[in-house]
Design a protein around this motif. Structure first.
Motif, short mmCIF file in Angstrom:
data_model
loop_
_atom_site.label_atom_id
_atom_site.label_comp_id
_atom_site.label_asym_id
_atom_site.label_seq_id
_atom_site.Cartn_x
_atom_site.Cartn_y
_atom_site.Cartn_z
N CYS A 135 41.10 -20.40 -13.88
CA CYS A 135 41.78 -20.04 -12.64
C CYS A 135 41.31 -20.97 -11.52
O CYS A 135 40.11 -21.12 -11.31
N CYS A 138 39.28 -18.40 -8.84
CA CYS A 138 38.00 -17.75 -9.13
C CYS A 138 37.19 -18.45 -10.21
O CYS A 138 36.03 -18.12 -10.44
N CYS A 147 42.27 -12.63 -14.66
CA CYS A 147 41.65 -12.38 -13.37
C CYS A 147 42.69 -11.73 -12.48
O CYS A 147 43.86 -11.63 -12.82
N CYS A 149 43.38 -12.65 -9.40
CA CYS A 149 43.89 -13.54 -8.35
C CYS A 149 45.41 -13.55 -8.41
O CYS A 149 46.01 -13.50 -9.48
#
Ligand SMILES: [Zn+2]
Ligand SMILES: [Zn+2]
Length: 169
Positions: A135, A138, A147, A149
């Protein structure tokens, strides 16, 4: 392994080699094996064969290390470095052949094998074609976990507009 060019017999050489080669350019994790056919025409040497080894690469998306087999068939014509500039006619020369040169009557096969392997190693290796990578926000490995995000391809300037629209709802 080194080949003394003047000692290559008239009928040529057919050899199998297994060498341990270290390189700063690639991490080779197995012995380097090759089956070779070596022939001489005057001062030119034709080397044909295939090199096989396993190398450790780093995935260009997720940065994990992984091992891949490399298999490179090749045909290379070697001329002595001493004459390469003044001699234009090469009896074995062809467009499909790679050219190289040797010095002091010696052909270094390890250099040749390493060079041929490097030609066949991808510039942007992937651990697998569908690798999800990490990612960008992150840094989590998306192959191992998801994740939270928000992954949107929306331009930050458009984001302002998006928030304005949301407020209206
Ligand atoms: Zn990967
Ligand atoms: Zn994330």
């Amino acid at each position: 392994m080194k080949i003394i060019v003047s000692e290559i017999p008239e009928e040529g050489l057919t050899i199998d080699v297994e060498e341990t080669i270290h390189s700063e350019l690639v991490k080779i994790v197995s012995p380097v094996r090759a089956s070779l056919r070596i022939e001489k025409r005057d001062t030119e040497v034709l080397v044909q064969g295939e090199v096989r080894a396993e190398v450790e690469l780093q995935c260009s998306r997720c940065v994990q290390s992984f091992t891949v087999p490399v298999r490179s068939p090749f045909s290379v014509v070697y001329d002595p470095a001493e004459v390469i500039n003044r001699e234009e006619n090469h009896s074995l020369k062809g467009d499909e052949l790679d050219m190289g040169f040797y010095r002091n009557d010696t052909l270094d096969l390890n250099d040749l094998l390493l060079e041929q392997m490097l030609l066949n190693i991808p510039m942007k290796p992937l651990c697998r074609p569908e690798c999800k990578g990490i990612c960008p926000q992150c840094g989590k490995d998306l192959n191992a976990e998801k994740c939270t995000c928000e992954v949107s391809g929306i331009d930050p300037r458009m984001k302002v507009l998006e928030q304005l629209l949301k407020r209206k709802e």
